[in-house]
Scaffold this active site. Structure first.
Site, PDB file in Angstrom:
ATOM      1  N   GLY A   1      -1.730  -7.277  17.575  1.00  0.00           N
ATOM      2  CA  GLY A   1      -2.472  -6.806  18.745  1.00  0.00           C
ATOM      3  C   GLY A   1      -2.121  -5.384  19.113  1.00  0.00           C
ATOM      4  O   GLY A   1      -1.557  -4.639  18.311  1.00  0.00           O
TER       5      GLY A   1
ATOM      6  N   LEU B   1      -4.383  -3.116  19.508  1.00  0.00           N
ATOM      7  CA  LEU B   1      -5.118  -2.575  18.349  1.00  0.00           C
ATOM      8  C   LEU B   1      -5.393  -1.075  18.501  1.00  0.00           C
ATOM      9  O   LEU B   1      -5.699  -0.590  19.582  1.00  0.00           O
ATOM     10  CB  LEU B   1      -6.449  -3.324  18.199  1.00  0.00           C
ATOM     11  N   HIS B   2      -5.274  -0.382  17.375  1.00  0.00           N
ATOM     12  CA  HIS B   2      -5.593   1.049  17.323  1.00  0.00           C
ATOM     13  C   HIS B   2      -6.460   1.286  16.093  1.00  0.00           C
ATOM     14  O   HIS B   2      -6.803   0.341  15.363  1.00  0.00           O
ATOM     15  CB  HIS B   2      -4.304   1.880  17.306  1.00  0.00           C
ATOM     16  N   GLU B   3      -6.786   2.572  15.852  1.00  0.00           N
ATOM     17  CA  GLU B   3      -7.714   2.907  14.756  1.00  0.00           C
ATOM     18  C   GLU B   3      -7.204   2.434  13.390  1.00  0.00           C
ATOM     19  O   GLU B   3      -7.997   2.191  12.491  1.00  0.00           O
ATOM     20  CB  GLU B   3      -7.949   4.425  14.701  1.00  0.00           C
TER      21      GLU B   3
ATOM     22  N   HIS C   1      -5.573  -0.445  12.746  1.00  0.00           N
ATOM     23  CA  HIS C   1      -6.024  -1.834  12.639  1.00  0.00           C
ATOM     24  C   HIS C   1      -7.548  -1.876  12.422  1.00  0.00           C
ATOM     25  O   HIS C   1      -8.048  -2.659  11.619  1.00  0.00           O
ATOM     26  CB  HIS C   1      -5.741  -2.599  13.934  1.00  0.00           C
TER      27      HIS C   1
ATOM     28  N   GLY D   1      -2.013  -2.924   5.777  1.00  0.00           N
ATOM     29  CA  GLY D   1      -1.970  -1.464   5.787  1.00  0.00           C
ATOM     30  C   GLY D   1      -0.795  -0.924   4.981  1.00  0.00           C
ATOM     31  O   GLY D   1       0.308  -1.473   5.048  1.00  0.00           O
TER      32      GLY D   1
ATOM     33  N   LYS E   1       0.771   1.567   5.690  1.00  0.00           N
ATOM     34  CA  LYS E   1       1.750   2.030   6.687  1.00  0.00           C
ATOM     35  C   LYS E   1       3.039   1.214   6.591  1.00  0.00           C
ATOM     36  O   LYS E   1       4.130   1.754   6.707  1.00  0.00           O
ATOM     37  CB  LYS E   1       1.111   1.901   8.072  1.00  0.00           C
TER      38      LYS E   1
ATOM     39  N   SER F   1       0.558   3.756  15.299  1.00  0.00           N
ATOM     40  CA  SER F   1       1.406   2.570  15.425  1.00  0.00           C
ATOM     41  C   SER F   1       1.344   2.101  16.869  1.00  0.00           C
ATOM     42  O   SER F   1       1.280   2.932  17.790  1.00  0.00           O
ATOM     43  CB  SER F   1       2.850   2.928  15.061  1.00  0.00           C
TER      44      SER F   1
ATOM     45  N   ARG G   1       3.679   1.095  18.428  1.00  0.00           N
ATOM     46  CA  ARG G   1       4.925   1.507  19.086  1.00  0.00           C
ATOM     47  C   ARG G   1       4.907   2.974  19.521  1.00  0.00           C
ATOM     48  O   ARG G   1       5.819   3.408  20.212  1.00  0.00           O
ATOM     49  CB  ARG G   1       6.124   1.252  18.160  1.00  0.00           C
TER      50      ARG G   1
HETATM   51  P1  AMP Z   1       0.801  -4.794  13.224  1.00  0.00           P
HETATM   52  O1  AMP Z   1      -0.105  -5.166  14.347  1.00  0.00           O
HETATM   53  O2  AMP Z   1       1.671  -3.622  13.520  1.00  0.00           O
HETATM   54  O3  AMP Z   1       1.543  -5.986  12.667  1.00  0.00           O
HETATM   55  O4  AMP Z   1      -0.137  -4.301  12.053  1.00  0.00           O
HETATM   56  C1  AMP Z   1      -1.153  -5.114  11.527  1.00  0.00           C
HETATM   57  C2  AMP Z   1      -1.664  -4.503  10.256  1.00  0.00           C
HETATM   58  O5  AMP Z   1      -2.179  -3.200  10.524  1.00  0.00           O
HETATM   59  C3  AMP Z   1      -0.558  -4.341   9.190  1.00  0.00           C
HETATM   60  O6  AMP Z   1      -1.087  -4.685   7.919  1.00  0.00           O
HETATM   61  C4  AMP Z   1      -0.241  -2.873   9.295  1.00  0.00           C
HETATM   62  O7  AMP Z   1       0.267  -2.330   8.088  1.00  0.00           O
HETATM   63  C5  AMP Z   1      -1.602  -2.290   9.614  1.00  0.00           C
HETATM   64  N1  AMP Z   1      -1.455  -0.968  10.221  1.00  0.00           N
HETATM   65  C6  AMP Z   1      -0.621  -0.625  11.233  1.00  0.00           C
HETATM   66  N2  AMP Z   1      -0.703   0.697  11.476  1.00  0.00           N
HETATM   67  C7  AMP Z   1      -1.597   1.193  10.588  1.00  0.00           C
HETATM   68  C8  AMP Z   1      -2.107   2.491  10.306  1.00  0.00           C
HETATM   69  N3  AMP Z   1      -1.714   3.557  11.005  1.00  0.00           N
HETATM   70  N4  AMP Z   1      -3.036   2.630   9.319  1.00  0.00           N
HETATM   71  C9  AMP Z   1      -3.437   1.556   8.595  1.00  0.00           C
HETATM   72  N5  AMP Z   1      -2.993   0.305   8.803  1.00  0.00           N
HETATM   73  C10 AMP Z   1      -2.082   0.123   9.776  1.00  0.00           C
END
Ligand code: AMP
Length: 281
Positions: free
Chosen positions: A31, A33-35, A37, A147, A149, A185, A187
């Site tokens: 959650g 969510l950003h660009e 995601h 991602g 990332k 991110s 964070r």
């Molecule tokens: P998270 O919500 O941080 O667990 O991320 C969910 C998914 O989004 C994971 O597969 C991450 O690697 C991917 N993700 C997070 N940040 C980015 C980003 N800046 N660009 C592409 N994918 C991302």
């Protein structure tokens, strides 16, 4: 968008679609969510007849003293973003639905969980593997979108899919960045204005090193120079900076054009950990 909160609802709604042969793609998220995601979700939507997003802040992948409690939770805003993308299903169970009792089983990704992120966050990848295995069994997607990332996470999950014979294709999507290079991110919101100004240096160092390495500079010397530069930054603490192969994430000191390799970095800006990586080929 249909919102599913329980495993029973998933079985009722998704299994008939699966039986009828619909191809399903799944994007796991925590959650906020950003660009980054959203780019995974757009790819998933374009590739599959049914697109599924999940939002679950997974307690088992957070260590003691990490930010599980204060991890940003913005479910209403996230739902609006997902609806705008016309995502078909959102699975957002509560913790008790996924972990109704204390864990009796673990999935241990052997050597890879003892290095880099695994060394700094003991047990993190066990938690990641457990939640991904559970969600794969619950949702039964055909394709899984992650991602780049979180490079080590993609390698760990690739290993999980292969080792446990999941009939799921893994698609790794490129890292989305701010215009100044900072990887998006959830964070990043913890950064104060000065830290936010410092943070793009992380990508600048990776890009500089990539150029140096491709220009045949000595790899250990180039890495050491930047490590020293980072250690001299006010308020920044370097956890690791390395060039590694894309399979076992072992350090590389000589380029081999047949081998995918990545610059990987983790730094702390105050209390906030930031990770990033850049492929060299
Ligand atoms: P998270 O919500 O941080 O667990 O991320 C969910 C998914 O989004 C994971 O597969 C991450 O690697 C991917 N993700 C997070 N940040 C980015 C980003 N800046 N660009 C592409 N994918 C991302």
């Amino acid at each position: 968008m249909v919102i599913l909160k329980t495993i029973a609802e998933v079985r009722e709604r998704l299994y008939p679609l699966k039986k009828s042969g619909a191809r399903m793609g799944w994007v796991p998220t925590m959650g906020a969510l950003h660009e980054g995601h959203l780019s995974l979700l757009q790819t998933c939507k374009a590739d599959n007849e049914i697109s599924i997003a999940s939002i679950f802040v997974n307690p088992t992948q957070f260590g003691p003293g990490e930010d599980f409690e204060k991890y940003p939770r913005q479910l209403e805003n996230d739902k609006a973003l997902l609806s705008n993308l016309s995502i078909d299903y959102l699975f957002c169970p509560n913790v008790g639905e996924i972990y109704p009792q204390e864990n009796r089983y673990s999935i241990i990704p052997n050597k890879i969980e003892t290095i880099w992120e695994g060394a700094i966050r003991p047990g993190h990848f066990q938690g990641v593997c457990l939640v991904i295995a559970k969600f794969l069994n619950i949702l039964q997607p055909d394709k899984l979108y992650l991602g780049q990332k979180d490079l080590q996470q993609t390698i760990v999950i690739k290993g999980l899919l292969e080792s446990l014979n999941y009939p799921v294709s893994l698609i790794v999507c490129p890292t989305k960045r701010e215009t100044d290079g900072l990887a998006l991110s959830s964070r990043n919101i913890y950064l104060n204005p000065e830290q936010r100004q410092q943070a793009p240096k992380i990508f600048a160092w990776l890009s500089y090193l990539k150029e140096q390495i491709l220009n045949n500079q000595n790899i250990p010397t180039a890495l050491e120079k930047i490590r020293i530069e980072i250690q001299n930054q006010e308020g920044m603490e370097l956890e690791y900076l390395e060039l590694v192969d894309g399979v076992g994430m072992n350090p590389i000191s000589i380029l081999n054009s047949n081998q995918l390799c990545y610059l990987i970095i983790a730094v702390k800006l105050g209390k906030t950990r930031l990770i990033d990586n850049l492929s060299v080929f």
